[in-house]
Write a protein that holds these residues in place. Structure first.
Motif, short mmCIF file in Angstrom:
data_model
loop_
_atom_site.label_atom_id
_atom_site.label_comp_id
_atom_site.label_asym_id
_atom_site.label_seq_id
_atom_site.Cartn_x
_atom_site.Cartn_y
_atom_site.Cartn_z
N LYS A 57 -29.02 10.55 -29.04
CA LYS A 57 -29.71 11.55 -28.21
C LYS A 57 -29.75 11.18 -26.74
O LYS A 57 -29.87 12.05 -25.88
CB LYS A 57 -31.14 11.75 -28.71
CG LYS A 57 -31.24 12.53 -29.98
CD LYS A 57 -32.68 12.70 -30.39
CE LYS A 57 -32.80 13.40 -31.72
NZ LYS A 57 -34.20 13.55 -32.14
N HIS A 58 -29.66 9.89 -26.44
CA HIS A 58 -29.78 9.41 -25.07
C HIS A 58 -28.47 8.79 -24.56
O HIS A 58 -28.48 8.03 -23.60
CB HIS A 58 -30.92 8.39 -24.98
CG HIS A 58 -32.21 8.93 -25.52
ND1 HIS A 58 -32.96 9.86 -24.85
CD2 HIS A 58 -32.85 8.70 -26.68
CE1 HIS A 58 -34.01 10.18 -25.57
NE2 HIS A 58 -33.97 9.49 -26.69
N SER A 59 -27.38 9.16 -25.18
CA SER A 59 -26.09 8.54 -24.85
C SER A 59 -25.23 9.44 -23.96
O SER A 59 -25.46 10.65 -23.86
CB SER A 59 -25.32 8.23 -26.13
OG SER A 59 -24.89 9.44 -26.74
N ASN A 60 -24.23 8.83 -23.35
CA ASN A 60 -23.25 9.61 -22.59
C ASN A 60 -22.47 10.54 -23.51
O ASN A 60 -22.07 11.63 -23.10
CB ASN A 60 -22.28 8.69 -21.84
CG ASN A 60 -22.92 8.06 -20.63
OD1 ASN A 60 -23.88 8.59 -20.07
ND2 ASN A 60 -22.42 6.92 -20.23
N TRP A 61 -22.24 10.10 -24.75
CA TRP A 61 -21.54 10.95 -25.71
C TRP A 61 -22.29 12.27 -25.89
O TRP A 61 -21.68 13.34 -25.94
CB TRP A 61 -21.36 10.23 -27.03
CG TRP A 61 -20.86 11.15 -28.11
CD1 TRP A 61 -21.54 11.57 -29.21
CD2 TRP A 61 -19.60 11.80 -28.18
NE1 TRP A 61 -20.77 12.44 -29.96
CE2 TRP A 61 -19.56 12.59 -29.34
CE3 TRP A 61 -18.47 11.79 -27.35
CZ2 TRP A 61 -18.47 13.36 -29.69
CZ3 TRP A 61 -17.37 12.55 -27.71
CH2 TRP A 61 -17.37 13.32 -28.87
N CYS A 62 -23.59 12.20 -25.97
CA CYS A 62 -24.40 13.41 -26.13
C CYS A 62 -24.17 14.37 -24.96
O CYS A 62 -24.02 15.57 -25.17
CB CYS A 62 -25.87 13.04 -26.27
SG CYS A 62 -26.94 14.46 -26.61
N LYS A 63 -24.13 13.83 -23.76
CA LYS A 63 -23.91 14.66 -22.58
C LYS A 63 -22.50 15.27 -22.57
O LYS A 63 -22.34 16.46 -22.31
CB LYS A 63 -24.12 13.83 -21.31
CG LYS A 63 -25.54 13.39 -21.12
CD LYS A 63 -25.66 12.44 -19.95
CE LYS A 63 -27.05 11.81 -19.96
NZ LYS A 63 -27.13 10.67 -19.08
N VAL A 64 -21.51 14.46 -22.88
CA VAL A 64 -20.11 14.91 -22.84
C VAL A 64 -19.84 15.95 -23.93
O VAL A 64 -19.03 16.86 -23.74
CB VAL A 64 -19.16 13.70 -22.97
CG1 VAL A 64 -17.74 14.13 -23.23
CG2 VAL A 64 -19.24 12.84 -21.73
N SER A 65 -20.51 15.82 -25.06
CA SER A 65 -20.22 16.70 -26.20
C SER A 65 -21.25 17.81 -26.38
O SER A 65 -21.24 18.49 -27.40
CB SER A 65 -20.15 15.86 -27.48
OG SER A 65 -21.41 15.30 -27.79
N GLN A 66 -22.07 18.04 -25.39
CA GLN A 66 -23.15 19.03 -25.55
C GLN A 66 -22.64 20.45 -25.76
O GLN A 66 -23.32 21.28 -26.37
CB GLN A 66 -24.12 18.97 -24.37
CG GLN A 66 -23.55 19.42 -23.05
CD GLN A 66 -24.53 19.21 -21.91
OE1 GLN A 66 -25.68 18.84 -22.12
NE2 GLN A 66 -24.07 19.46 -20.70
N GLU A 90 -14.81 9.08 -23.90
CA GLU A 90 -16.21 8.79 -24.25
C GLU A 90 -16.38 8.60 -25.74
O GLU A 90 -17.21 7.80 -26.18
CB GLU A 90 -17.13 9.91 -23.74
CG GLU A 90 -18.59 9.56 -23.77
CD GLU A 90 -18.94 8.30 -22.98
OE1 GLU A 90 -19.72 7.47 -23.52
OE2 GLU A 90 -18.47 8.13 -21.85
N LEU A 91 -15.59 9.29 -26.54
CA LEU A 91 -15.64 9.12 -27.99
C LEU A 91 -15.27 7.69 -28.38
O LEU A 91 -15.87 7.11 -29.29
CB LEU A 91 -14.73 10.12 -28.69
CG LEU A 91 -14.63 9.98 -30.21
CD1 LEU A 91 -16.01 10.10 -30.86
CD2 LEU A 91 -13.68 11.03 -30.75
N ALA A 92 -14.30 7.11 -27.71
CA ALA A 92 -13.91 5.72 -28.00
C ALA A 92 -15.09 4.78 -27.77
O ALA A 92 -15.35 3.88 -28.58
CB ALA A 92 -12.70 5.32 -27.16
N ILE A 93 -15.81 4.98 -26.69
CA ILE A 93 -16.99 4.16 -26.39
C ILE A 93 -18.08 4.41 -27.42
O ILE A 93 -18.68 3.46 -27.96
CB ILE A 93 -17.50 4.46 -24.96
CG1 ILE A 93 -16.46 4.03 -23.92
CG2 ILE A 93 -18.85 3.77 -24.71
CD1 ILE A 93 -16.70 4.57 -22.53
N HIS A 94 -18.33 5.67 -27.71
CA HIS A 94 -19.36 6.04 -28.70
C HIS A 94 -19.04 5.44 -30.06
O HIS A 94 -19.93 4.91 -30.74
CB HIS A 94 -19.45 7.56 -28.78
CG HIS A 94 -20.33 8.08 -29.87
ND1 HIS A 94 -21.66 7.78 -29.94
CD2 HIS A 94 -20.05 8.87 -30.94
CE1 HIS A 94 -22.19 8.37 -31.02
NE2 HIS A 94 -21.22 9.03 -31.63
#
Length: 96
Positions: free
Chosen positions: A76-85, A27-31
């Motif tokens: 705030k509304h990204s998948n990265w936010c969810k994965v890294s919470q 997910e970091l690569a996408i972010h």
């Protein structure tokens, strides 16, 4: 107008599994790619720490405060936010 520099790191908990870590890296690569494509992003680098694989060192530079704030809103509304919470964030920002 000054540029905005953010430096620091994020630290994932000790109980982060290898499977979770693989998901985080993917997910970091996408972010990272999404951030680099943002208007106003000059530099975005997040690297897994060699000594502590649960730590990711961060360096971001944006052309101005508005671009940085826009990035923060998108995240705030990204998948990265969810994965890294579960990560703790240790950042400092400055104008350069």
């Amino acid at each position: 107008m000054p540029k905005i520099l953010l430096t620091g790191y994020i630290q994932f908990p000790q109980n982060t599994s290898d499977e979770d870590l693989a998901c985080i890296r993917a997910e970091l690569a996408i972010h990272s790619q999404l951030t680099l494509n943002e208007v106003g992003c000059i530099r975005f680098k997040v690297a897994q720490n060699i000594i502590d694989p649960l730590r990711f060192d961060v360096e971001e530079t944006f052309i101005d405060k508005a671009a940085f704030q826009s990035h923060q809103q998108r995240v705030k509304h990204s998948n990265w936010c969810k994965v890294s919470q579960s990560a703790s964030r240790y950042y400092s920002t400055s104008e350069i």
